[in-house]
Enzyme design. Structure first.
Site, PDB file in Angstrom:
ATOM      1  N   CYS A 137       0.821  -1.216   0.000  1.00 12.29           N
ATOM      2  CA  CYS A 137       0.000   0.000   0.000  1.00 12.29           C
ATOM      3  C   CYS A 137       0.852   1.260   0.000  1.00 12.29           C
ATOM      4  CB  CYS A 137      -0.932   0.003   1.204  1.00 12.29           C
ATOM      5  SG  CYS A 137      -2.062  -1.394   1.242  1.00 12.29           S
ATOM      6  N   HIS A 138       1.856   1.304   0.895  1.00  9.65           N
ATOM      7  CA  HIS A 138       2.673   2.511   1.007  1.00  9.65           C
ATOM      8  C   HIS A 138       4.165   2.218   1.050  1.00  9.65           C
ATOM      9  CE1 HIS A 138      -1.338   3.586   2.589  1.00  9.65           C
ATOM     10  NE2 HIS A 138      -1.159   4.601   1.788  1.00  9.65           N
ATOM     11  N   GLY A 139       4.550   0.955   0.848  1.00  5.86           N
ATOM     12  CA  GLY A 139       5.960   0.619   0.721  1.00  5.86           C
ATOM     13  C   GLY A 139       6.713   0.342   2.003  1.00  5.86           C
TER      14      GLY A 139
END
Length: 197
Positions: free
Chosen positions: A153-155
């Site tokens: 999702c955001h790394g």
């Protein structure tokens, strides 16, 4: 019929009536009382769960549900355990200083037994569910990352002990729930009182 015989019959009838009424009252009270108990679903939400790890292969991740959250048990290889020290310089909290685990898991492998990692499978950034990436599944020629848990999702990335890397959105390590080994092949998640194995 004498008065004594009539009183005797009345006593027997009254005794039988009381006995039948008592049985009926008990039969009616059982379902009523059991309706006061929480449902199986409600009990399962907060109750500890016992999981079987006897069939886990080295490098395998098993997923369970506890308190409505995914809990992962990873059976780490010797290489995975040895690799933990080599990534400490890249981690945000390598010593697990932030309180995300019980005291018995505040060590380099974040577990009671180095071979088995138990973590809540929820990213500490926004609650997404990271994916497990074994070292064998990575293309190490293009990525120096040694594997662990990756949140697409955001790394955010976590190592094989659930410790968060620096410069990613997740602020803290993955949470280690309370747990204990009740045998070499069974773990109770949600209860860590008096470990027996």
């Amino acid at each position: 019929m004498s008065g004594d015989e009539i009183n005797q019959k009345r006593r027997r009838l009254l005794t039988a009536t009381v006995a039948v009424g008592s049985v009926g009252a008990i039969a009616g009270a059982v379902p009523f009382m059991s309706s006061w108990q929480p449902s199986a679903k409600a009990r399962a939400i907060g109750a500890p769960i016992e999981v079987d790890i006897s069939d886990m292969k080295v490098g395998q991740l098993k997923k369970f549900e506890w308190q409505g959250k995914p809990v992962w048990v990873l059976r780490r290889s010797e290489a995975m355990i040895n690799e933990l020290a080599s990534v400490e310089d890249e981690l945000s909290d390598p010593e697990s200083s932030v309180d995300q685990q019980p005291a018995y898991a505040q060590n380099a492998h974040r577990s009671r037994k180095p071979e088995f990692l138990v973590v809540v499978g929820v990213c500490t950034h926004l609650g997404c569910s990271p994916s497990f990436q074994s070292p064998e599944s990575l293309d190490n020629a293009s990525d120096a990352w040694k594997g662990g848990f990756y949140c697409p999702c955001h790394g955010s990335r976590f190592d094989m002990a659930g410790r968060v890397y620096r410069n990613v959105p997740a602020p803290t390590n993955l949470i280690v729930p309370p747990y204990k080994f009740v045998s070499d092949t069974r773990i109770v998640i949600g209860d860590d009182s008096e470990e027996t194995a």
